[in-house]
Design a protein around this motif. Structure first.
Motif, mmCIF file in Angstrom:
data_model
loop_
_atom_site.group_PDB
_atom_site.id
_atom_site.type_symbol
_atom_site.label_atom_id
_atom_site.label_comp_id
_atom_site.label_asym_id
_atom_site.label_seq_id
_atom_site.Cartn_x
_atom_site.Cartn_y
_atom_site.Cartn_z
ATOM 1 N N SER A 397 0.940 -1.346 -0.174
ATOM 2 C CA SER A 397 -0.055 -0.096 0.086
ATOM 3 C C SER A 397 0.980 1.395 -0.234
ATOM 4 C CB SER A 397 -0.843 0.129 1.090
ATOM 5 O OG SER A 397 -1.692 -1.137 1.373
ATOM 6 N N ALA A 398 0.522 2.263 -0.618
ATOM 7 C CA ALA A 398 1.204 3.712 -0.652
ATOM 8 C C ALA A 398 0.086 4.832 -0.084
ATOM 9 C CB ALA A 398 1.530 3.919 -2.052
ATOM 10 N N TYR A 399 0.796 5.668 0.425
ATOM 11 C CA TYR A 399 -0.187 6.888 0.980
ATOM 12 C C TYR A 399 0.719 8.171 0.612
ATOM 13 C CZ TYR A 399 -2.160 2.785 3.391
ATOM 14 O OH TYR A 399 -2.981 1.468 3.716
ATOM 15 N N HIS A 400 -0.124 9.148 0.220
ATOM 16 C CA HIS A 400 0.450 10.429 0.309
ATOM 17 C C HIS A 400 -0.395 11.242 1.210
ATOM 18 C CE1 HIS A 400 0.142 14.697 -1.423
ATOM 19 N NE2 HIS A 400 1.608 14.478 -1.402
ATOM 20 N N LEU A 401 0.474 12.109 1.671
ATOM 21 C CA LEU A 401 -0.127 13.087 2.882
ATOM 22 C C LEU A 401 0.567 14.421 2.952
ATOM 23 C CD1 LEU A 401 -2.329 12.382 5.091
ATOM 24 C CD2 LEU A 401 -0.704 12.453 6.519
ATOM 25 N N SER A 402 -0.263 15.386 2.856
ATOM 26 C CA SER A 402 0.158 16.691 3.042
ATOM 27 C C SER A 402 -0.462 17.568 4.091
ATOM 28 C CB SER A 402 -0.034 17.457 1.739
ATOM 29 O OG SER A 402 0.408 18.903 1.436
ATOM 30 N N TYR A 403 0.239 18.268 4.802
ATOM 31 C CA TYR A 403 -0.348 18.837 6.122
ATOM 32 C C TYR A 403 0.538 19.750 6.760
ATOM 33 C CZ TYR A 403 2.301 15.426 8.819
ATOM 34 O OH TYR A 403 3.278 14.732 9.521
ATOM 35 N N ARG A 404 -0.008 20.746 7.498
ATOM 36 C CA ARG A 404 1.036 21.809 8.382
ATOM 37 C C ARG A 404 0.938 21.410 9.665
ATOM 38 N NH1 ARG A 404 -0.828 26.842 5.590
ATOM 39 N NH2 ARG A 404 1.041 26.219 4.236
ATOM 40 N N LEU A 405 1.818 21.692 10.371
ATOM 41 C CA LEU A 405 1.961 21.558 11.989
ATOM 42 C C LEU A 405 2.233 22.929 12.354
ATOM 43 C CD1 LEU A 405 4.127 18.621 12.918
ATOM 44 C CD2 LEU A 405 1.614 18.587 12.917
ATOM 45 N N HIS A 406 1.456 23.301 13.501
ATOM 46 C CA HIS A 406 1.261 24.853 14.064
ATOM 47 C C HIS A 406 1.642 24.397 15.460
ATOM 48 C CE1 HIS A 406 -0.895 26.902 10.935
ATOM 49 N NE2 HIS A 406 -1.459 25.661 10.791
ATOM 50 N N TRP A 407 2.963 24.945 15.863
ATOM 51 C CA TRP A 407 3.376 24.714 17.384
ATOM 52 C C TRP A 407 3.337 26.173 17.986
ATOM 53 C CZ3 TRP A 407 5.613 20.027 18.767
ATOM 54 C CH2 TRP A 407 6.028 19.364 17.635
ATOM 55 N N ARG A 408 2.276 26.322 18.795
ATOM 56 C CA ARG A 408 1.637 27.883 19.224
ATOM 57 C C ARG A 408 0.912 27.357 20.437
ATOM 58 N NH1 ARG A 408 -1.485 31.055 15.155
ATOM 59 N NH2 ARG A 408 -1.877 31.966 17.077
ATOM 60 N N ASN A 409 0.632 28.345 21.011
ATOM 61 C CA ASN A 409 -0.247 28.443 22.400
ATOM 62 C C ASN A 409 -1.643 27.899 22.188
ATOM 63 O OD1 ASN A 409 1.762 29.621 23.906
ATOM 64 N ND2 ASN A 409 0.759 31.524 24.108
ATOM 65 N N ASP A 410 -2.137 27.755 21.185
ATOM 66 C CA ASP A 410 -3.541 27.487 21.062
ATOM 67 C C ASP A 410 -3.934 27.233 19.373
ATOM 68 O OD1 ASP A 410 -6.215 27.033 21.616
ATOM 69 O OD2 ASP A 410 -6.469 28.880 22.360
ATOM 70 N N CYS A 411 -5.236 26.718 19.006
ATOM 71 C CA CYS A 411 -5.480 26.426 17.898
ATOM 72 C C CYS A 411 -5.345 27.772 16.887
ATOM 73 C CB CYS A 411 -6.792 25.607 17.863
ATOM 74 S SG CYS A 411 -7.609 25.548 16.196
ATOM 75 N N PRO A 412 -4.837 27.494 15.691
ATOM 76 C CA PRO A 412 -4.447 28.740 14.944
ATOM 77 C C PRO A 412 -5.993 29.419 14.330
ATOM 78 C CG PRO A 412 -3.923 26.878 13.673
ATOM 79 C CD PRO A 412 -4.296 26.378 14.891
ATOM 80 N N TYR A 413 -7.087 28.541 14.548
ATOM 81 C CA TYR A 413 -8.254 28.822 13.815
ATOM 82 C C TYR A 413 -9.417 28.651 15.029
ATOM 83 C CZ TYR A 413 -5.548 27.730 9.670
ATOM 84 O OH TYR A 413 -4.562 27.730 8.763
ATOM 85 N N PRO A 414 -9.679 29.827 15.814
ATOM 86 C CA PRO A 414 -10.622 29.784 16.631
ATOM 87 C C PRO A 414 -11.993 29.646 16.240
ATOM 88 C CG PRO A 414 -9.438 31.904 16.597
ATOM 89 C CD PRO A 414 -8.689 30.966 15.835
ATOM 90 N N SER A 415 -12.949 29.183 17.129
ATOM 91 C CA SER A 415 -14.298 29.061 16.504
ATOM 92 C C SER A 415 -15.126 30.017 16.863
ATOM 93 C CB SER A 415 -14.928 27.817 17.214
ATOM 94 O OG SER A 415 -15.036 27.772 18.489
#
Length: 529
Positions: A397-415
């Protein structure tokens, strides 16, 4: 968990501001520079092909410098190995790179390569002279071959101070583990290249980043580019990292993974952290501190748009929770509680970063899985959060994945919704009456968002469900601390049976959702049964 404890990982890849393993000491004798091997062709396409071809061959373990000697490079001995920053890779670039030495906890060789432009790379050849070890250090007994490099650090620019003193903001060390500092300038939890069946019935497999290739950042606004080859008994993969330094750290990651063997549970974009206890639950006399954790909850933003907060547990047996989704918008292990008085610890748990996974493409159907492993100390990473794609994961099996990691105090996209800020448990029942042994009281606190502007006299309505059990003594009230928008809902749950119970709650008025959704898995611990 692994044989390598969280405390060792944190100490050996210490936070910025703490005396670093490779702080570097200036030398009067000017070095000639890093020794480099012969030029070889390199490209991202080549690395992807190489990983695919490697997965089709039998696995061969990475070289290990003399195990008897390396085993004697314990924590104290490793701490005396100072990398000489006058041997930094790309010393005149925006972000110089230093290398880390093998030792008891990092015994395998990792090959390092400098990309020299024009599609060529040259291996950085290990030399013991790159490290100041002091007289009689055990590492001096190692031969020059195989390489004794185990990982690397990315440092702040020269503009932050002398090159021998600039601090690291990203570190890759041990198996496929890596870290970034958050907005508070400190490391904490880890990410990994891949996780294979964490918390499963059998031993977990820990593939290694076997080799790295580096491109410098031309300016401080541009990323450091790192290519990595992953290899293990069941998997091979090609990874590309774009490491950005901002208020915290942002990492853009592209991964191409190929399976040699069938994998029971394939964990992609994995996060690893530590949770011992918090205000929710603490064993009597467990510790003098009020809370001890690097993360206190799993936060999810589902493909359907729901915001979910799941407080972490320290169960008395391995617990795996699966949250089915399609094309999630993100998930992360978060450290929400940032009040020092809730920790009282000099290691600054209140400053540990949260890490948020942001998919940069559709991931399709699968599940965010939370693995909680029992621990009786803070030295172990006992929490895993992973994305598991649907279906079986057979060899080939093969898998491709593209993502971004944010290292910060909180979620970068508050609700904009009210957030869950505390989960508290106690004995159920009413004051002045005998407390039923089969009843537990839950107090869930929400704060902010639409709760702040509620019209006077409006009482939020809790929407409660449980996988089993019976609710009673339910009420919602403003927390009597004078803080606008701080509410709590309280209820008793009468328990039947000893299996875990899944609870769910959010606040609303009419059709308006006021808060994120609180999920909690209640475990009847052995001492309560």
């Amino acid at each position: 968990m692994t044989g390598l404890t969280r405390r060792t990982m944190l100490q050996l890849s210490a936070a910025a501001g703490v005396a670093g393993l490779f702080a570097g000491r200036a030398r009067a004798d000017a070095p000639e520079g890093l020794k480099l091997g012969k030029a070889e062709r390199f490209s991202w396409d080549w690395l992807q092909r190489h990983a695919r071809e490697l997965a089709g061959r039998a696995y061969q373990a990475p070289p290990r410098p003399d195990p008897e000697i390396v085993q004697r490079i314990d924590y104290d001995a490793h701490g005396k190995l100072d990398y000489r920053m006058d041997y930094a890779l790309f010393p005149d670039s925006a972000y110089p790179i230093s290398f880390q030495h093998v030792g008891m906890y990092f015994p395998k060789t990792v090959r390092m390569h400098k990309l020299t432009g024009g599609g060529t790379a040259r291996e950085v050849l290990y030399d013991p002279g790159y490290f100041d070890a002091g007289p009689g250090h055990v590492a001096s007994e190692l031969p020059a071959e195989p390489s004794a490099f185990a990982g690397f650090w990315v440092h702040q620019p020269r503009s932050k101070g002398p090159l021998s003193k600039v601090e690291p903001w990203a570190t890759f060390l041990g198996a496929s583990y890596f870290r970034g500092i958050g907005e508070e300038g400190q490391v904490g939890m880890s990410a990994r290249g891949i996780a294979l069946d964490p918390g499963g019935a059998g031993p977990e497999e820990f593939p290694d980043f076997r080799a790295f290739w580096f491109e410098p950042a031309a300016t401080q606004d541009q990323p450091v580019t790192v290519y990595a080859l992953l290899d293990g008994p069941s998997v091979a993969g090609a990874y590309k990292f774009l490491l950005h330094r901002n208020a915290g750290v942002v990492m853009d990651i592209e991964a191409h993974v190929h399976l040699r063997k069938q994998v029971t549970r394939l964990g992609l974009a994995p996060l690893t952290s530590m949770y011992w206890f918090s205000e929710t639950r603490k064993a009597p006399m467990a510790d003098w501190r009020p809370e001890v954790h690097d993360s206190d909850g799993l936060y999810m933003w589902t493909g359907a748009g729901e915001r979910i907060w799941r407080p972490l547990n320290n169960p008395d047996r391995v617990a795996i929770s699966s949250f089915q989704d399609r094309n999630p918008r993100g998930f992360g292990l978060m450290q929400r509680d940032r009040a020092f008085h809730n920790y009282l610890d000099g290691v600054r748990y209140h400053r540990r970063p949260s890490t948020w996974v942001e998919p940069l493409e559709d991931w399709g159907p699968g599940a965010v899985q939370l693995v909680e492993i029992p621990t009786d100390d803070e030295i172990h990473d006992n929490i895993n959060a992973i994305w598991v794609p649907d279906g079986d994961h057979p060899a080939g099996s093969a898998y491709h994945l593209s993502y971004r990691l944010h290292w910060r105090n909180d979620c970068p996209y508050p609700s904009g919704l009210a957030r869950c800020v505390a989960t508290r448990l106690g004995r159920g029942g009413q004051a002045g009456r005998a407390n039923p042994e089969d009843t537990r009281k839950f107090v869930v606190e929400f704060k902010g968002g639409p709760l702040t502007g509620l019209p006077k006299g409006t009482l939020p309505e809790p929407v409660l469900t449980a996988s089993r059990g019976r609710f009673s003594n339910q009420r919602t009230e403003a927390v009597p601390n004078g803080v606008p928008g701080h509410w709590r809902t309280m209820f008793d749950l009468t328990i039947d049976g000893a299996d875990p119970i899944d609870l769910r709650c959010y606040l609303r008025t009419g059709d308006q959702v006021l808060s994120e959704t609180w999920l909690y898995q209640y475990h009847l611990l052995a001492e309560e049964a």
